[in-house]
Design a protein around this motif. Structure first.
Motif, short mmCIF file in Angstrom:
data_model
loop_
_atom_site.label_atom_id
_atom_site.label_comp_id
_atom_site.label_asym_id
_atom_site.label_seq_id
_atom_site.Cartn_x
_atom_site.Cartn_y
_atom_site.Cartn_z
N LEU A 140 -1.12 -6.24 3.79
CA LEU A 140 -0.59 -6.27 2.43
C LEU A 140 0.70 -7.08 2.45
O LEU A 140 1.62 -6.77 3.22
N HIS A 166 4.24 -8.50 1.31
CA HIS A 166 5.42 -7.88 0.70
C HIS A 166 5.63 -8.46 -0.70
O HIS A 166 5.60 -9.68 -0.87
N PRO A 167 5.81 -7.62 -1.71
CA PRO A 167 6.00 -8.16 -3.06
C PRO A 167 7.42 -8.71 -3.26
O PRO A 167 8.36 -8.30 -2.58
N PRO A 193 10.50 -8.31 -5.11
CA PRO A 193 11.01 -7.16 -5.85
C PRO A 193 11.29 -7.47 -7.32
O PRO A 193 10.96 -6.68 -8.19
N SER A 194 11.90 -8.63 -7.58
CA SER A 194 12.26 -8.91 -8.97
C SER A 194 11.01 -9.17 -9.82
O SER A 194 10.93 -8.74 -10.97
N LEU A 220 8.05 -7.89 -9.23
CA LEU A 220 7.40 -6.59 -9.40
C LEU A 220 8.09 -5.81 -10.52
O LEU A 220 7.44 -5.23 -11.40
N ASP A 221 9.41 -5.81 -10.48
CA ASP A 221 10.18 -5.11 -11.49
C ASP A 221 9.86 -5.63 -12.88
O ASP A 221 9.69 -4.86 -13.83
N ILE A 231 6.31 -4.49 -14.00
CA ILE A 231 6.29 -3.08 -14.39
C ILE A 231 6.92 -2.91 -15.77
O ILE A 231 6.44 -2.14 -16.60
N GLU A 232 7.96 -3.64 -16.01
CA GLU A 232 8.67 -3.53 -17.27
C GLU A 232 7.80 -3.99 -18.44
O GLU A 232 7.86 -3.45 -19.54
N LYS A 276 4.48 -4.01 -18.68
CA LYS A 276 3.18 -3.36 -18.90
C LYS A 276 3.31 -2.02 -19.63
O LYS A 276 4.23 -1.24 -19.36
N LEU A 333 -0.26 3.00 -1.25
CA LEU A 333 0.31 1.66 -1.35
C LEU A 333 -0.77 0.62 -1.66
O LEU A 333 -0.60 -0.25 -2.52
N ARG A 386 -1.73 0.86 -5.21
CA ARG A 386 -0.75 0.21 -6.09
C ARG A 386 -0.95 -1.31 -6.07
O ARG A 386 -0.83 -1.97 -7.11
N HIS A 387 -1.21 -1.82 -4.89
CA HIS A 387 -1.45 -3.28 -4.81
C HIS A 387 -2.67 -3.67 -5.64
O HIS A 387 -2.65 -4.67 -6.36
N ARG A 423 -1.72 -3.56 -9.27
CA ARG A 423 -0.92 -4.73 -9.68
C ARG A 423 -1.80 -5.95 -9.88
O ARG A 423 -1.63 -6.71 -10.83
N SER A 480 10.03 -11.55 0.15
CA SER A 480 11.44 -11.62 -0.19
C SER A 480 12.21 -12.34 0.89
O SER A 480 11.77 -12.44 2.00
#
Lengths: 562, 194
Positions: free
Chosen positions: B108, B110-111, B113-114, B116-117, B120-121, B123, B172, B175-176, B179, B194
């Protein structure tokens, strides 16, 4: 928290500070890390903006997931809202239906099956015992119980046990109850015969020599079996050619190609085989399943001769009655009791004499020589093939039997709801169950009979045959339920399934009834229904016996470093 | 384990165990909506969820005698529901099909972070529910057990038949998958590092 690898690696191999991997962040966010690791992650996040953002995003993702899951986006469907009420209502009329069907089924079973058989058997000299006790309980494993257990008692016990299971199944784990029943059955089958020493002899030629005296029962097995001495007990024989020239004080029970009784048997002779010749004497009754039996001119049977299949020739003397299902009975000697025959022909020669009634149902009149001495004339009933289909009686009984089968289905659905559903689901595939059904229909009885060849395999063989026979009786119910589902749609509600079973079964019967009299087509359609149903049951059983797969292996994410 | 939207009705449970039909109806009225929602989240179609809800309550009649009254009834009920739904999925081999994907040791990524954030915001709950329907059986079940039933990792491990240590990994991966479904194929997870 112990992970398979070490997903938490705040420090890189060179001692430099890397970013946290995602699994670590998730476990931290979910409070699944131990204190030391959690502190390490917290400390790292304070200095690392990227990891802090990731942690925040994961927590936000968790909240979004929880919110999305818990939101009441759709109301409870009306079907579910009404489910409880409908289930309660349906119980009221179903209870009445159960009693009605139960009464009908028991009445049908008794009047159409048990009572006529009892009467015939009593006429044939089996008064005091029942068909079941005659055929089964006088066997090796239940000897001595025949005077205690009658067929009606067995039926009553089964009915009570069935309803008892239905009532108490909430308190009993279903598996345990079934295990108990099966264990009980197996225990009954393997119980040793009571009292008496039992001897086993197996050889190419198994014999009891002339000078020998066996105290107790004996099991003899071989290509050739000879009993020339004395057996003070029962003889159980299995072989190709069997000669009983000596003296047996008990019963002779066996299976063979040919059996000759030249000596003396004080008890009963019960056997399945090709040819039986009685030149000596049998003190009680003869029961024979097979091709031909001859009581020759020197032979004497003190009791009744019951035969199923082939030809029966009486040149000697039969002390009581003849009960016969098969091709032909020829009487040259004396029958002191009655004759009850359902066969093709009855011939009574001039030397023949019959002391009781002669009831003969066949295709042609009995051939009775003018010199024959008969106590009463032959009561002949013309047998017309398939004539029963044109009588109202047939259809009345068809309806009664349909009710009885629906009752059986109802009990099965209540006792084994999950397995019943699985069988029906398997039946909906049509092709696979019919294919398997052909195999099971023909293969299982052959395997069971093969198992019965050995003494040890007899319980298993009998149990298998019993289950096979039971499955055949359930086959039409499965097909009926499949048809019901096709018409009314599928349901998982047990009472809904029972309703579909009843309706579908009635439809199958209505469709099949006019087809049944059509000779070959009727037989083929009937067989097809059996194969389909028994195949579906077998398929469901097969799936049950498959080991369940458990998931344990999966990939582990790789920690990301930058 | 606390179960949202459900009231503990110890008295009704006791009466239902004694064979009181009214108590049984009470339990059904109280818990059927939540169990239906649970099934709706865990199973692929609405019809499946309806069937499963009825089956769970029928099963409950048989199993009620096994319930330990010292523990939470709703938690126990969810365990029964989870096992039932998981059995359904397993029988249909959906799990097996999806499991082959899981078993593959595809790492998997690594996403960002920004990113991903941001995702999420953007959806909504409805979009998440819609995306959930596109997940594999095990991924969906794992998320439902954790975020709907609030089950512990031990309980999830028990329900799914996996080792406790792998529960985090299962979640995890789920979640992937989610997403990816939310993004509509252009997987964020495969996006960047990242």
């Amino acid at each position: 928290m112990s992970e398979p690898a070490n997903p938490v690696s705040p420090e890189g191999p060179g001692g430099t500070l890397d970013h946290l991997d995602e699994i670590t962040c998730l476990l931290y966010a979910e409070r699944q890390l131990d204190r030391a690791r959690a502190q390490a992650v917290s400390a790292h996040a304070q200095d690392c903006a990227a990891c802090r953002t990731l942690l925040k995003a994961l927590e936000r993702e968790s909240r979004l997931l929880t919110r999305a899951m818990l939101e009441e986006d759709e109301p409870l469907p009306s079907r579910l809202a009404e489910f409880q009420e409908r289930a309660r209502k349906s119980h009221q009329w179903i209870s009445g239906l159960i009693f009605g069907l139960a009464a009908t089924g028991v009445y049908a079973l008794y009047t159409n099956f048990v009572e006529p058989w009892q009467q015939r058997l009593e006429q044939a000299g089996f008064g005091g015992t029942s068909l079941l006790s005659l055929l089964v309980f006088q066997g090796a494993f239940w000897k001595g119980w025949q005077s205690v257990i009658t067929l009606l008692e067995v039926l009553a016990m089964l009915t009570v046990a069935g309803f008892g299971l239905v009532i108490f199944r909430r308190r009993l784990r279903r598996g345990s109850a079934l295990a108990l029943v099966l264990a009980g059955l197996c225990a009954a089958l393997v119980l040793p015969p009571p009292a008496g020493a039992t001897e086993f002899r197996k050889a190419q030629t198994a014999e009891v020599k002339q000078e020998e005296t066996i105290k107790g029962d004996i099991y003899l097995s071989g290509e050739r079996v000879r009993v020339e001495g004395t057996v003070d007990g029962d003889v159980y024989v299995l072989g190709k050619d069997i000669d009983i020239d000596g003296h047996v004080t008990g019963d002779v029970i066996g299976g063979c190609q040919s059996m000759r009784i030249r000596g003396r048997v004080d008890g009963n002779l019960r056997s399945a085989g090709n040819t039986g010749i009685i030149s000596g004497s049998v003190g009680k009754n003869v029961t024979w399943f097979g091709d031909s039996v001859t009581v020759d001119s020197a032979g004497k049977v003190a009791g009744t001769v019951s035969m199923f299949g082939g030809n029966l020739a009486i040149d000697g003397q039969v002390g009581r009655d003849i009960l016969f299902f098969g091709h032909e009975v020829g009487v040259n000697g004396a029958v002191l009791g009655s004759i009850w025959e359902r066969g093709d022909s009855l011939i009574i020669a001039s030397t023949g004499q019959v002391g009781g009634r002669i009831q003969f149902k066949g295709e042609q009149q009995a051939n009775v020589s003018p010199g024959a001495k008969l106590a009463s004339p032959v009561e002949f009933t013309q047998r017309e093939r398939r004539s029963e289909y044109s009588t109202g009686h047939y259809y009345v009984w068809r309806i009664i039997w349909t009710a009885a089968f629906i009752l059986l289905g109802l009990v099965l659905f209540l006792l084994l709801p999950k397995f019943a559903s699985e069988s029906v689901a398997a039946g909906e595939r049509v092709g696979a169950p019919i294919g398997l059904g052909v195999l099971v229909f023909f293969g299982v009885p052959i395997a069971a009979i093969l198992a019965c060849i050995t003494v040890v395999g007899i319980p298993l063989g009998l149990l298998t045959l019993g289950l096979w026979f039971f499955a055949i009786n359930c086959a039409e119910l499965v097909v009926g339920t499949v048809v019901g589902n096709w018409i009314f749609g599928r349901t998982t509600d047990v009472w809904g399934q029972i309703g579909r079973m009843a309706a579908g079964f009635v439809i199958v019967r209505i469709v099949y009834t006019p087809i049944a009299p059509l000779h070959v087509i009727g037989a083929l359609v009937g067989l097809g229904i059996w194969m389909w149903g028994i195949g579906a049951i077998s398929l469901a059983l097969y799936k049950r016996l498959q080991p369940k797969v458990t998931g344990s292996s999966m990939g582990v994410p790789v920690a990301a470093t930058s | 384990m606390s179960v949202p939207g459900m009231t503990e009705t110890t008295e009704a449970v006791a009466r239902a165990r004694a064979g009181d039909a009214d108590a049984w109806g009470e339990l059904y009225r109280d818990f059927a909506p939540a169990i239906f929602r649970f099934c709706r989240r865990a199973l692929p179609t609405r019809e499946d969820a309806e069937d499963a809800t009825m089956e769970i309550f029928m099963k409950l009649r048989d199993k009620l005698s096994q319930y330990d009254e010292t523990r939470s009834f709703s938690a126990w009920l969810y365990r029964v529901a989870a096992n039932h739904c998981w059995d359904i999925l397993r029988r249909r081999k959906i799990r097996q099909d999806k499991e082959t994907e899981d078993v593959e040791d595809v790492p998997l990524e690594h996403p960002d972070p920004s990113q991903l954030d941001k995702l999420i915001e953007q959806k909504t709950s409805e979009e998440v529910r819609h995306a959930l329907q596109k997940l594999g059986a095990r991924a969906r079940m794992a998320l439902v057990l954790r975020y709907y039933s609030d089950m512990s990792y031990d309980e999830i491990a028990d329900a799914l038949g996996v080792r406790r240590a792998f529960v985090g990994v299962v979640l995890l991966r789920a979640r992937h998958e989610l997403r990816q479904a939310l993004e509509g194929k252009s997987a964020l997870a495969a996006g960047g590092t990242s």
